[in-house]
Structures are given as structure tokens and as C-alpha cells.
Design an enzyme around this catalytic site. Structure first.
Site, short mmCIF file in Angstrom:
data_model
loop_
_atom_site.label_atom_id
_atom_site.label_comp_id
_atom_site.label_asym_id
_atom_site.label_seq_id
_atom_site.Cartn_x
_atom_site.Cartn_y
_atom_site.Cartn_z
N ARG A 1 0.93 -1.29 0.01
CA ARG A 1 -0.07 0.02 0.06
C ARG A 1 0.83 1.14 -0.04
O ARG A 1 0.54 2.41 -0.65
CB ARG A 1 -1.24 -0.01 1.21
CG ARG A 1 -1.80 1.37 1.24
CD ARG A 1 -3.10 1.31 1.98
NE ARG A 1 -3.17 0.34 3.19
CZ ARG A 1 -2.42 0.54 4.35
NH1 ARG A 1 -1.74 1.69 4.56
NH2 ARG A 1 -2.52 -0.37 5.32
N TYR B 1 -11.90 19.32 -15.81
CA TYR B 1 -12.52 17.65 -15.56
C TYR B 1 -13.69 18.00 -14.42
O TYR B 1 -13.25 18.35 -13.55
CB TYR B 1 -11.35 17.05 -15.29
CG TYR B 1 -11.68 15.69 -15.30
CD1 TYR B 1 -12.20 14.84 -16.43
CD2 TYR B 1 -11.63 14.88 -14.14
CE1 TYR B 1 -12.54 13.72 -16.46
CE2 TYR B 1 -11.71 13.51 -14.14
CZ TYR B 1 -12.26 13.02 -15.41
OH TYR B 1 -12.65 11.73 -15.47
N ASP C 1 -3.36 19.42 -13.89
CA ASP C 1 -3.74 18.20 -14.48
C ASP C 1 -3.11 18.24 -15.90
O ASP C 1 -3.68 19.03 -16.78
CB ASP C 1 -5.32 17.99 -14.27
CG ASP C 1 -5.49 16.82 -14.82
OD1 ASP C 1 -4.86 16.11 -15.58
OD2 ASP C 1 -6.71 16.39 -14.40
N LYS D 1 -5.16 7.16 -19.48
CA LYS D 1 -5.28 7.65 -20.81
C LYS D 1 -3.88 7.32 -21.70
O LYS D 1 -3.70 6.18 -21.90
CB LYS D 1 -5.58 9.19 -20.82
CG LYS D 1 -6.45 9.42 -19.65
CD LYS D 1 -7.74 8.82 -20.03
CE LYS D 1 -9.07 9.14 -18.87
NZ LYS D 1 -8.99 10.55 -18.40
C1 LIG Z 1 -9.73 10.90 -17.32
C2 LIG Z 1 -9.37 12.12 -16.61
C3 LIG Z 1 -8.81 12.02 -15.31
C4 LIG Z 1 -9.44 11.03 -14.29
O1 LIG Z 1 -8.77 9.94 -14.62
P1 LIG Z 1 -9.31 8.45 -14.12
O2 LIG Z 1 -7.95 7.55 -14.52
O3 LIG Z 1 -10.29 7.89 -14.91
O4 LIG Z 1 -9.60 8.44 -12.68
C5 LIG Z 1 -8.50 13.36 -14.73
N1 LIG Z 1 -8.20 14.28 -15.41
C6 LIG Z 1 -8.37 14.36 -16.75
C7 LIG Z 1 -8.14 15.61 -17.62
C8 LIG Z 1 -8.75 13.33 -17.32
O5 LIG Z 1 -9.09 13.39 -18.65
#
Ligand SMILES: *Cc1c(COP(=O)(O)O)cnc(C)c1O
Length: 391
Positions: A55, A108, A181, A204
Site C-alpha cells: 500500500r 475536468y 492536471d 489515458k
Molecule cells: C480521465 C481524466 C482524469 C481522471 O482519470 P481516471 O484515471 O479516469 O480516474 C483526470 N483528469 C483528466 C483531464 C482526465 O481526462
């Protein structure tokens, strides 16, 4: 040793020191033993390296973290179970009651939810602006002490470009930390700016194949070491097998991202000339209002193209339903192309004025360009535009 004991203590297989696998093994393992209690105690006091409990850290996850820190140009990384987990951990570990956060309508949806709904319950306040309102950002920071500035670029789903130099300079001048982000732009972009904390959804572009979830917090050691103790207790750990798959996906990260950017540029240019499309937003188009800024900030322009169809929301449904190569799902950054009408993305945490800033209209559709042949993709989009116009 009886069989009953043997199955719980299988023979150890150790590799000779001069013989190693080219791909690191998956440490599908929760517990790591030290030879003695004294060594275990030294480890827990931070006096020796090692692993103890997955963890908090695991060798397979650690390899991924070290790779990502280097790609993004920072000292360290904490990989977690999803992108959203990395957002929540940053907010929960860096904020306290009474703190103020600056955030943006073009962010987001779940990030807005976390700030507006969850952190608000713990006495954290926020100011919501448009990412293009730099004067507003500077005056908001001057007006009251702010702990975090949380932003993205290019933004979701209409690909606005944040002025990162101006935002980070304003935040530093007022003692606020910047949290970016960077999922859309990728690990190879934006590292040259003094952003304090980068966040990524590894679901992604890092994994790239749409089959595994993960998230990362990337920052210098001083910030990450403050956050790791709390993160361990929040418990949003990344599984070693998922870390292995993401590490494997990263081997083709640049090949995928660069090819997808090239295809996105061609698709954006094609759609911009198309009579059936009202407008196209792609930072790589000269017509993008911040094309010059995107060119200065980024090595490329990303794999997401946002288009505006004429007519009502039904046109976006006809368009989306008619596509056969673009899968109609949330998410982005996969090898296969994806499409989603923007109205399917969560906006319930924004008021009417903020929705207008976010730039989503009934005809807005987001395309995530994959690795298929670009001529096939354009032919598919042509089919969609014929269907959209048939209303
Ligand atoms: C998809 C996404 C997230 C969240 O990611 P997950 O892996 O689905 O939790 C956060 N920020 C952006 C810009 C995203 O496209």
C-alpha cells in the site's frame, strides 16, 4: 517439510547476479520481509531502503514512478489507483479547513466536484474563474490568501490553452502552489514551467490501450514526501499488475502520441474546411485563438479535437451514432478513436455562467484520435456528418 508446509513455503528461485530479465518482473506481492526485526525497525525509521507493504510502495509501482518523474522532469512521483485518486489525494493532503483554492470552469468535472462538494464539507473555500481570465486570476490571488491553483491545459472538452507562465508567476508571487492536471498534454509537455504539482490520469496516454486505470502525482521531493504519509492512509494504491501494464504501455508512448497528434492535425484541418461543421477547436490550427501560445508552450498540439456541429443536440447524436470507427465512450488517449458529445460530460457542478465559460454548447462533440489509418477515420467522420445533416 510436509506437503502442507511446502505449498506455503515454496522453494526460492534466485537469479544469479549476472543474469537478469530484460523486463522487470511483476512483484505481485503485498509483504516484504527483512532478515531481522532490527532491520525492519531501521526501515520503518527511514534509515535503510527496502519495501515492507505494497500500500505504501512496491518495486513494480516504484519503477513506474521513477520513469514518470523523469519524463515529466521532476524529482519524484506517487502512482495511485486512478487519475481521480491522484486529484483527491492532492486535495486531501495539501488542504486544511479555512484554505482557499482557485479553480476553473474548464476543468475536468470530477475535479470540480471534489473541490466544490467534498472539500467544501471540510471548510475549504474556492473561487471559480475562466482559465482565460488572467487578470481575474491575478486579482483573485491578490485579494485573499490562496493555497492551491488547480488548472489544466489544453482544457476539457473545448481545448482552451492556459497561459502557464503567467498563472505560475502569479501563484508564486502570492505564495500559492500550482497543481496542473497535465493528462491531455502528456508527460513530455510543460515540464519547463515552475508548476509545483503535476497530475496525470495514467488510464489515458500512459497505458494507452484502454485496459487499465492509474493516476500519478509528480512533484519535487519536498512536496511529495509531505503528501506520501497521508496518501498511504487514504489507501488508493496502484496494483502492481496494473503498474506493469502501464509501464509496458509507456514503451510506445511517444510513438502513439506523435502519430495521434499528426492524425489529429489532419482531421482538424479537414473538418475546418467542411461545410457541415460550424467550427473546430484544435490548438494546432492557426484559427485557434491561442495557437501562438500553444506553439510556444507545447512540443505538439495533442490528440483531442473538439468540433461544433450546426443544429441542436440531436445532430450530435446522429453524428455520433453514425460513426463506426470512433467508439462512443468517455475517456481518451487510447489506440482506438473515441467520440463523445460534450453534453454527456458532467457539468452539474457548474452554474449557467460557468457553463458558458466552459464553452460547451449543444453541438459540441469531442474526438479522441487513435492509431487507425487517418483516411479511414476521415471517411468515417464524413459518414457522421452526412447523418448529422439529415435532421
Ligand atoms: C480521465 C481524466 C482524469 C481522471 O482519470 P481516471 O484515471 O479516469 O480516474 C483526470 N483528469 C483528466 C483531464 C482526465 O481526462
Amino acid at each position: 517439510m510436509k506437503d502442507r508446509t511446502r505449498v506455503n513455503h515454496p522453494p526460492r528461485v534466485e537469479l544469479p547476479p549476472d543474469n537478469r530479465p530484460l523486463v522487470a518482473p511483476i512483484y505481485q506481492n503485498v509483504k516484504f520481509e527483512f532478515e531481522t526485526v532490527e532491520e525492519n525497525e531501521r526501515y520503518l525509521r527511514g534509515e535503510r531502503p527496502g519495501f515492507y507493504y505494497s500500500r505504501s510502495t512496491n518495486p513494480t509501482v516504484r519503477q513506474l514512478e521513477l520513469t514518470l518523474a523523469e519524463l515529466q522532469g521532476r524529482e519524484d512521483c506517487l502512482a495511485l489507483g486512478s487519475g481521480v485518486a491522484s486529484i483527491s489525494v492532492v486535495l486531501l493532503t495539501l488542504l486544511a479547513a479555512g484554505d482557499h483554492v482557485l479553480c476553473f470552469a474548464e476543468t475536468y468535472g470530477p475535479t470540480v466536484h471534489a473541490i466544490r462538494r467534498i472539500m467544501a464539507r471540510f471548510g475549504v473555500t474556492h473561487t471559480m474563474l475562466s482559465i482565460e481570465d488572467e487578470a481575474g486570476i491575478e486579482s483573485a490571488l491578490a485579494a485573499r490568501p490562496t493555497k492551491l491553483v488547480v488548472f489544466e491545459s489544453p482544457t476539457n472538452p473545448v481545448l482552451k490553452i492556459a497561459d502557464i507562465a503567467r498563472i505560475t508567476a502569479a501563484a508564486r508571487a502570492h505564495g500559492a502552489l500550482t497543481v496542473m492536471d497535465n493528462t491531455f498534454a502528456g508527460f513530455h509537455n510543460h515540464g519547463q514551467y515552475p508548476v509545483d504539482v503535476f497530475l496525470h490520469s495514467l488510464t489515458k496516454y500512459a497505458s494507452g490501450h484502454g485496459d487499465v486505470m492509474g493516476g500519478a502525482i509528480i512533484a519535487d521531493r519536498a512536496i511529495l514526501s509531505k503528501l506520501k504519509g497521508d496518501a498511504n492512509v487514504i489507501g488508493a494504491a496502484l496494483d502492481p499488475h496494473a503498474a506493469f501494464l502501464i509501464q509496458r504501455g509507456l514503451r510506445t508512448y511517444f510513438v502513439r502520441y506523435e502519430n495521434q497528434c499528426r492524425a489529429a492535425q489532419r482531421i482538424a484541418e479537414h473538418l475546418e474546411r467542411h461545410a457541415g461543421v460550424a467550427s473546430v477547436s484544435y490548438p494546432g490550427l492557426a484559427s485557434h485563438p491561442r495557437h501562438a501560445l500553444a506553439r510556444a508552450q507545447m512540443k505538439d498540439f495533442g490528440t483531442i479535437v473538439s468540433i461544433e456541429l450546426p443544429g441542436d443536440a440531436a445532430a450530435t447524436a446522429r453524428f455520433t451514432n453514425a460513426l463506426t470507427l470512433f467508439a462512443s465512450v468517455a475517456s481518451l488517449g487510447s489506440t482506438e478513436s473515441l467520440v463523445i458529445p460534450a453534453r454527456l460530460q458532467s457539468q452539474h457542478n457548474l452554474n449557467a455562467e460557468e457553463r458558458a465559460w466552459a464553452g460547451m454548447r449543444p453541438g459540441t462533440v469531442r474526438l479522441s484520435v487513435g492509431l487507425e489509418d487517418v483516411d479511414d477515420l476521415i471517411a468515417d467522420l464524413e459518414r457522421g456528418l452526412v447523418a448529422a445533416a439529415e435532421g
